[in-house]
Write a protein that holds these residues in place. Structure first.
Motif, PDB file in Angstrom:
ATOM      1  N   PRO A  99      -2.104   9.826   2.461  1.00 40.81           N
ATOM      2  CA  PRO A  99      -3.351   9.101   2.741  1.00 40.81           C
ATOM      3  C   PRO A  99      -3.667   7.998   1.730  1.00 40.81           C
ATOM      4  O   PRO A  99      -4.268   6.983   2.082  1.00 40.81           O
ATOM      5  N   MET A 100      -3.241   8.152   0.485  1.00 37.90           N
ATOM      6  CA  MET A 100      -3.474   7.134  -0.538  1.00 37.90           C
ATOM      7  C   MET A 100      -2.858   5.794  -0.108  1.00 37.90           C
ATOM      8  O   MET A 100      -3.386   4.741  -0.392  1.00 37.90           O
ATOM      9  N   TRP A 101      -1.730   5.853   0.588  1.00 36.00           N
ATOM     10  CA  TRP A 101      -1.041   4.634   0.999  1.00 36.00           C
ATOM     11  C   TRP A 101      -1.780   3.902   2.112  1.00 36.00           C
ATOM     12  O   TRP A 101      -1.495   2.749   2.394  1.00 36.00           O
ATOM     13  N   LEU A 102      -2.699   4.603   2.770  1.00 37.16           N
ATOM     14  CA  LEU A 102      -3.403   4.003   3.896  1.00 37.16           C
ATOM     15  C   LEU A 102      -4.660   3.246   3.480  1.00 37.16           C
ATOM     16  O   LEU A 102      -5.287   2.590   4.304  1.00 37.16           O
ATOM     17  N   LYS A 103      -5.022   3.346   2.213  1.00 36.94           N
ATOM     18  CA  LYS A 103      -6.200   2.632   1.725  1.00 36.94           C
ATOM     19  C   LYS A 103      -5.843   1.171   1.471  1.00 36.94           C
ATOM     20  O   LYS A 103      -4.757   0.863   1.013  1.00 36.94           O
ATOM     21  N   GLY A 104      -6.763   0.286   1.781  1.00 37.43           N
ATOM     22  CA  GLY A 104      -6.525  -1.130   1.511  1.00 37.43           C
ATOM     23  C   GLY A 104      -5.965  -1.844   2.728  1.00 37.43           C
ATOM     24  O   GLY A 104      -5.998  -1.358   3.849  1.00 37.43           O
ATOM     25  N   SER A 105      -5.409  -2.983   2.477  1.00 38.63           N
ATOM     26  CA  SER A 105      -4.937  -3.853   3.561  1.00 38.63           C
ATOM     27  C   SER A 105      -3.532  -3.473   4.015  1.00 38.63           C
ATOM     28  O   SER A 105      -2.817  -2.749   3.330  1.00 38.63           O
ATOM     29  N   PHE A 109      -0.090  -2.027   1.914  1.00 35.14           N
ATOM     30  CA  PHE A 109       0.772  -0.945   2.403  1.00 35.14           C
ATOM     31  C   PHE A 109       2.220  -1.417   2.467  1.00 35.14           C
ATOM     32  O   PHE A 109       3.136  -0.733   2.009  1.00 35.14           O
TER      33      PHE A 109
END
Length: 128
Positions: A99-105, A109
């Motif tokens: 889920p950390m990788w899904l934060k941001g633009s 990613f």
């Protein structure tokens, strides 16, 4: 194809050859074989899930090792694969995404994916 062609029985050679053939026959941009953890394990010399039958299918340990070298028929193809593929608005990976990788633009990613791919495909595999 989402990875883990290897370590599924005595047919690794046949599976690798099949997917190489399918990729070569598919129109550009229509087939995206991905690296799974078992491909990465084999490329890095971690053979804990490799069976004797699998080794025999390559013609023995020496031949299998040569096949997975950077310039070997299996190793060079596997090293050409990505750990993700994006088709329109969908990203395909093996095993999921933290889920950390899904934060941001989306750009952030894709940058993380590129960094992870570079780390996985580093020269450390050349020693395997």
């Amino acid at each position: 194809m989402g990875g883990d062609l290897l370590d599924r029985g005595p047919d690794s050679v046949e599976m690798l050859r099949l997917f190489q053939r399918l990729q070569s026959q598919a129109p550009p941009g229509r087939m995206f074989p991905l690296l799974g953890n078992h491909e990465v394990m084999n490329l890095s010399g971690d053979l804990r899930y490799v069976t004797k039958e699998d080794i025999d299918s390559f013609g023995g340990s020496r031949e299998r090792r040569k096949a997975f070298e950077a310039d070997g028929w299996a190793g060079s193809w596997l090293r050409s694969l990505n750990i993700s593929a994006r088709v329109a608005d969908t990203v395909f990976v093996h095993g999921g995404v933290h889920p950390m990788w899904l934060k941001g633009s989306g750009d952030a990613f894709e940058e993380m994916i590129a960094d992870a791919s570079e780390a996985l495909l580093s020269d450390r595999w050349n020693a395997a």
